[in-house]
Design an enzyme around this catalytic site. Structure first.
Site, PDB file in Angstrom:
ATOM      1  N   ARG A 175      -0.805  -8.941   1.269  1.00 48.33           N
ATOM      2  CA  ARG A 175      -2.045  -8.181   1.352  1.00 48.33           C
ATOM      3  C   ARG A 175      -2.719  -8.472   2.688  1.00 48.33           C
ATOM      4  O   ARG A 175      -2.550  -9.546   3.264  1.00 48.33           O
ATOM      5  CB  ARG A 175      -2.984  -8.556   0.199  1.00 48.33           C
ATOM      6  CG  ARG A 175      -2.389  -8.334  -1.193  1.00 48.33           C
ATOM      7  CD  ARG A 175      -3.338  -8.840  -2.259  1.00 48.33           C
ATOM      8  NE  ARG A 175      -2.818  -8.627  -3.609  1.00 48.33           N
ATOM      9  CZ  ARG A 175      -2.059  -9.509  -4.270  1.00 48.33           C
ATOM     10  NH1 ARG A 175      -1.766 -10.673  -3.697  1.00 48.33           N
ATOM     11  NH2 ARG A 175      -1.625  -9.239  -5.486  1.00 48.33           N
ATOM     12  N   LYS A 199      -4.557 -13.830  -4.705  1.00 51.48           N
ATOM     13  CA  LYS A 199      -5.659 -13.622  -5.641  1.00 51.48           C
ATOM     14  C   LYS A 199      -5.755 -14.803  -6.599  1.00 51.48           C
ATOM     15  O   LYS A 199      -4.750 -15.366  -7.025  1.00 51.48           O
ATOM     16  CB  LYS A 199      -5.442 -12.330  -6.429  1.00 51.48           C
ATOM     17  CG  LYS A 199      -5.610 -11.064  -5.605  1.00 51.48           C
ATOM     18  CD  LYS A 199      -5.493  -9.828  -6.477  1.00 51.48           C
ATOM     19  CE  LYS A 199      -5.773  -8.567  -5.678  1.00 51.48           C
ATOM     20  NZ  LYS A 199      -5.684  -7.333  -6.522  1.00 51.48           N
ATOM     21  N   HIS A 270      -2.073  -1.423   3.250  1.00 57.56           N
ATOM     22  CA  HIS A 270      -1.615  -1.307   1.865  1.00 57.56           C
ATOM     23  C   HIS A 270      -0.377  -0.417   1.786  1.00 57.56           C
ATOM     24  O   HIS A 270       0.545  -0.680   1.010  1.00 57.56           O
ATOM     25  CB  HIS A 270      -2.740  -0.742   0.999  1.00 57.56           C
ATOM     26  CG  HIS A 270      -2.704  -1.231  -0.412  1.00 57.56           C
ATOM     27  ND1 HIS A 270      -2.647  -2.570  -0.748  1.00 57.56           N
ATOM     28  CD2 HIS A 270      -2.700  -0.557  -1.595  1.00 57.56           C
ATOM     29  CE1 HIS A 270      -2.614  -2.703  -2.064  1.00 57.56           C
ATOM     30  NE2 HIS A 270      -2.647  -1.505  -2.600  1.00 57.56           N
ATOM     31  N   ARG A 273       2.530  -2.419   2.843  1.00 58.23           N
ATOM     32  CA  ARG A 273       2.923  -3.306   1.731  1.00 58.23           C
ATOM     33  C   ARG A 273       3.771  -2.541   0.722  1.00 58.23           C
ATOM     34  O   ARG A 273       4.808  -3.031   0.261  1.00 58.23           O
ATOM     35  CB  ARG A 273       1.659  -3.859   1.081  1.00 58.23           C
ATOM     36  CG  ARG A 273       1.863  -4.662  -0.212  1.00 58.23           C
ATOM     37  CD  ARG A 273       0.505  -5.242  -0.630  1.00 58.23           C
ATOM     38  NE  ARG A 273       0.437  -5.675  -2.013  1.00 58.23           N
ATOM     39  CZ  ARG A 273       0.802  -6.884  -2.445  1.00 58.23           C
ATOM     40  NH1 ARG A 273       1.310  -7.750  -1.590  1.00 58.23           N
ATOM     41  NH2 ARG A 273       0.662  -7.222  -3.709  1.00 58.23           N
ATOM     42  N   HIS A 296       2.191 -10.283  -7.591  1.00 62.17           N
ATOM     43  CA  HIS A 296       1.644  -9.520  -8.707  1.00 62.17           C
ATOM     44  C   HIS A 296       1.520 -10.411  -9.938  1.00 62.17           C
ATOM     45  O   HIS A 296       2.422 -11.190 -10.246  1.00 62.17           O
ATOM     46  CB  HIS A 296       2.554  -8.337  -9.053  1.00 62.17           C
ATOM     47  CG  HIS A 296       2.482  -7.220  -8.058  1.00 62.17           C
ATOM     48  ND1 HIS A 296       3.500  -6.305  -7.888  1.00 62.17           N
ATOM     49  CD2 HIS A 296       1.512  -6.862  -7.185  1.00 62.17           C
ATOM     50  CE1 HIS A 296       3.145  -5.432  -6.953  1.00 62.17           C
ATOM     51  NE2 HIS A 296       1.944  -5.756  -6.512  1.00 62.17           N
ATOM     52  N   TYR A 305       6.738   0.560  -8.485  1.00 59.92           N
ATOM     53  CA  TYR A 305       7.558   0.869  -7.326  1.00 59.92           C
ATOM     54  C   TYR A 305       8.897   1.483  -7.726  1.00 59.92           C
ATOM     55  O   TYR A 305       9.503   2.207  -6.943  1.00 59.92           O
ATOM     56  CB  TYR A 305       7.786  -0.390  -6.486  1.00 59.92           C
ATOM     57  CG  TYR A 305       6.511  -0.942  -5.912  1.00 59.92           C
ATOM     58  CD1 TYR A 305       5.912  -0.348  -4.808  1.00 59.92           C
ATOM     59  CD2 TYR A 305       5.887  -2.040  -6.476  1.00 59.92           C
ATOM     60  CE1 TYR A 305       4.735  -0.839  -4.292  1.00 59.92           C
ATOM     61  CE2 TYR A 305       4.712  -2.543  -5.965  1.00 59.92           C
ATOM     62  CZ  TYR A 305       4.134  -1.938  -4.876  1.00 59.92           C
ATOM     63  OH  TYR A 305       2.966  -2.425  -4.368  1.00 59.92           O
TER      64      TYR A 305
END
Length: 325
Positions: A175, A199, A270, A273, A296, A305
């Site tokens: 990210r 995150k 993004h 990515r 993730h 994806y």
């Protein structure tokens, strides 16, 4: 949103501030995520109190027991808040996100003893249309890297930085906030991996290839020192004033670089990515590995994806197979 927050009753304002501290300090969410969550809660409490011209909900009064705006916060109020936004034309994605924000807030308020029960557990919302932005074809990605490398050949520090930034973004699929937060010691050139703080302050190790290594070494040896100041600290990527580069600058860099590739869809970090993830899967990588690389939390996010990959394969089949039509 700052003006709306300022109109809340004082007690409600304190609750919002406490919740903001919780999201930032205890959960370790990014500044962008904290702003989004807090904005949704401000909207909810403004709806409850009827500020900015919205009528107060039944049961809400100016009496002290309702001063915090939470005493009457029940499933009916939550549903009415979402219904108002639906009537105002908010998208399914926005409604789903705000419902999730409301559930997170009500659960926190219940744990803190501000609510006797948690009404958010009964709140349903429409499933968002989960879509991904366009991705680069592999030949477009290669052309993007060539264009970026050409710009860096003159040796200007900013051009060296931009090339290393783009190479590392595409090589790792991290990210943009993760990339901007990298320090020099986060890169292990011997193993060719980078330590990323994702995150929820979760660390992961992400590998990168030889082209990204060359671009990064060149930037660190010949470009970074030209921009570094006493305020640079250990940041890998620096802005023109010597401070850690901010995500807005990095986004502009990516948008400008992609715009130089004929026929490529406009995209920022993004999109790069997503391109990296799609190309990994098309190259044979398994979902679990891609999930780990991208950071993730759930495999369901990574599975999006596969839909992109299948659709691209179908499009190629339709265009090239003699019996497709």
């Amino acid at each position: 949103m700052a003006r709306l927050r300022a109109t809340l009753p004082r007690a409600a304002g304190r609750i919002v501030a406490d919740y903001e501290d919780h999201l930032r300090d205890e959960r370790g969410l990014s500044a962008h995520t904290v702003r989004a969550y807090v904005g949704d809660v401000v909207s909810l409490l403004a709806f409850v109190h009827g500020v900015t011209g919205v009528e107060p909900q039944d049961g809400v009064s100016d009496s002290p027991e309702h001063a915090d705006g939470l005493a009457c916060l029940d499933i009916g109020v939550l549903r009415a808040w979402l219904a108002r936004q639906r009537d105002e034309g908010r998208s399914r994605t926005t409604l789903a996100r705000r419902a999730a924000s409301a559930r997170t807030f009500s659960a926190w308020a219940h744990r803190r003893g501000l609510l006797e029960s948690d009404p958010g557990v009964r709140l349903a919302a429409p499933r968002p249309h989960r879509t991904l932005p366009g991705v680069l074809r592999t030949d477009e990605a290669e052309q993007l890297m060539r264009v970026s490398a050409t710009g860096a050949e003159e040796g200007h520090p900013v051009a060296l930085r931009d090339h290393a930034l783009i190479e590392l973004l595409y090589a790792t699929g991290v990210r943009i906030s993760e990339l901007c937060g990298l320090d020099v010691e986060d890169v292990d050139f011997d193993r060719r991996v980078v330590r990323v703080l994702g995150k929820g302050r979760k660390q992961r190790m992400v590998p990168f290839g030889l082209p990204a290594e060359r671009a990064l070494r060149t930037w660190l040896r010949h470009g970074r020192a030209s921009l570094a100041t006493a305020d640079s600290g250990a940041a890998i990527f620096l802005g023109v004033r010597g401070r850690r580069v901010d995500p807005r600058t990095a986004r502009r860099v990516v948008h400008a670089a992609v715009a130089s590739v004929p026929g490529a869809a406009d995209m920022g970090p993004h999109g790069l990515r997503h391109s990296a993830a799609t190309h990994l899967l098309e190259g044979g990588a398994d979902l679990r590995s891609v999930q780990e690389l991208l950071g993730h939390a759930t495999l369901a996010t990574t599975q999006l994806y596969t839909h992109v990959t299948v659709e691209r394969l179908k499009a190629i089949h339709d265009q090239t197979h003699p019996r497709a039509q």
